[in-house]
Design a protein around this motif. Structure first.
Motif: not given
Length: 493
Positions: A341-362, A383-388
């Motif tokens: 969501x847009x708030x993930x890009x305020x909080x480091x989306x890449x790190x969160x994607x990796x973290x939820x994957x570690x928690x078992x989500x896809x 919102x990720x458009x600002x980061x490509x």
């Protein structure tokens, strides 16, 4: 430059609203210099500063403990500010009505600035006094002089006919008064000082002989009473609304169930259940316990698949990683899936994607998977458009078999037109919170095609969840949090 101007406008508006609240809750109801007024004035400066701190501390990288300290009072005050202001605006309608009712009860002509009280005129006929005894009609019994001790009825009438208008009341009194009663009706404010000095003070009716009527300005007690009643009622209504809305968030989301028929869904997939949860907003206020309540609620529905459609967090993995850990306990036959969501890009989306994957989500980053009887696709938030890293519908849906039903996870409802273009049968979204704080739903309608619920756009259906958490104030009014179990129905069944 634009952001600076917007910031100045917001600050000016915030200051004006606080000034209005101070006037109605403090200035109109307390005495100058009183402890209550001093406390109210201090609060009028401290509370908005806490709110500004709560909104900016995370963005400027303040320590997480400081964010937590500022978040509860700062964000809660924003909700209180909204509903106290709305309650006071209603009170502005009630205020003049209440003043008019009280004025009529006190015998004041509505709209008049003063009230006239007839005083006794000992030099006039007994019938002119309004009471037949020369006693003011509205003087309380406890302070009213006993006329039988002051003026005999035959003497008052004879004196009125024989004496000139300028004679004092003492000339008509035939019996002395040993203990003068205090006249509760004050002299007219406009009477010249020299007349008061030459006036003999020979008895309780001496002043009334030369002043047949007295004009009293409306006392401050009536205005003060109305201000306190209206202010108290507004405070009770506003704070009760915020309290109930806070309780609803902390209690956790309720479960909704809807059935969505899909034309292309095969009979074998009929009854497939997707638990849709969005806008969990783990952060300084809603932490690990909040996540645990949501996971327990989802698991209790025994879904076939869990869809987490964005705005999972409001903070970094370093600060909130442990609060998100209960997500690892999600249970579904076909697994749990996540889109940003847009708030993930305020909080480091890449790190969160990796973290939820570690928690078992896809995570579905502009990707698609085949599920039993349909395709499940997910796109990144706009919102990720600002980061490509914005949404890529071609990559997620471009080469699929359009003979199969397609379900799309996309955080914001505004991408529905892209979904229609790519032949999506059902889009699952969040983002709007259903408005979260009434009347915020009207503003949400201006920015989103659908604020909450299920609607159809061409051959595509759009479902928007109100979300399971809250952003900013942990309060919901008119838009309760929910987790929705979407049951897919085959028209071939």
């Amino acid at each position: 430059m634009v952001f600076a101007l917007v910031g100045l406008v917001v600050l000016a508006l915030l200051g004006a609203v606080h000034r209005y609240l101070w006037r109605r809750f403090v200035g109109d109801t307390t005495a100058p210099g009183s402890p209550l007024r001093r406390a109210g004035t201090v609060a009028a400066f401290v509370l908005p500063l806490l709110s500004i701190g709560a909104m900016t501390s995370g963005r400027v990288g303040a320590p997480f403990w400081l964010q937590q300290v500022l978040a509860w009072p700062g964000f809660l005050w924003l909700a209180c500010l909204l509903y106290l202001t709305l309650a006071l605006l209603v009170g502005e309608v009630v205020r003049p009505v209440l003043l008019r009712v009280l004025a009529r009860r006190d015998g004041v002509t509505p709209g008049a600035g003063a009230r006239t009280v007839r005083e006794p005129a000992a030099a006039g006929p007994a019938g002119e006094s309004g009471t037949g005894t020369g006693t003011p009609a509205d003087v309380p019994d406890g302070t009213r002089p006993r006329t039988e001790e002051l003026v005999p009825s035959h003497s008052a009438g004879a004196s009125a006919r024989s004496e000139a208008a300028g004679r004092t009341a003492t000339e008509s009194v035939t019996e002395p008064v040993s203990e003068p009663a205090t006249d509760p009706v004050a002299e007219p404010a406009t009477e010249p000082a020299r007349e008061r000095e030459t006036e003999p003070a020979a008895g309780p009716l001496a002043t009334s002989a030369t002043a047949p009527a007295t004009t009293l300005a409306p006392g401050p007690s009536r205005r003060l009473f109305v201000s306190r009643v209206v202010g108290g009622a507004a405070a009770a209504a506003g704070l009760a609304t915020v309290g109930y809305g806070t309780y609803g968030v902390l209690r956790g989301p309720s479960v909704r169930r809807i059935t969505v028929p899909l034309a292309k869904l095969p009979r074998a997939a009929h009854g497939f259940r997707i638990a849709v949860v969005s806008d969990i907003h783990i952060g300084p206020i809603l932490g690990r316990a909040h996540t645990r309540r949501i996971v327990d609620t989802i698991n209790a529905t025994s879904p076939d698949l869990v869809a987490v459609v964005g705005d999972l967090v409001d903070g970094s993995v370093a600060d909130l990683g442990s609060a998100a850990e209960p997500l690892s306990a999600l249970r579904a036959r076909h697994g749990s899936f996540f889109v940003t969501g847009n708030h993930e890009y305020f909080s480091g989306a890449g790190q969160w994607v990796d973290h939820v994957r570690e928690l078992g989500l896809h995570p579905l980053e502009n990707a698609r998977v085949e599920i039993e009887g349909f395709d499940l696709a997910g796109v990144n938030d706009i919102a990720g458009e600002t980061e490509g890293q914005g949404p890529d519908f071609g990559r997620a849906l471009g080469d699929r078999d359009r003979g199969r039903a397609a379900v799309l996870l996309a955080h914001q409802p505004v991408v529905i037109h892209d979904a229609v273009e790519h032949g999506v049968d059902l889009q699952l979204s969040g983002h709007t919170h259903g408005g979260q704080l009434w009347p915020g739903n009207f503003l949400a309608e201006l920015a989103n095609p659908t604020v909450a619920g299920l609607e159809r756009y061409g051959d595509t259906q759009l479902f928007v969840s109100r979300g399971a958490g809250a952003w900013g104030p942990p309060v919901r009014v008119g838009a309760p949090s929910d987790i929705t179990v979407v049951e897919l129905a085959s028209r071939q069944a």
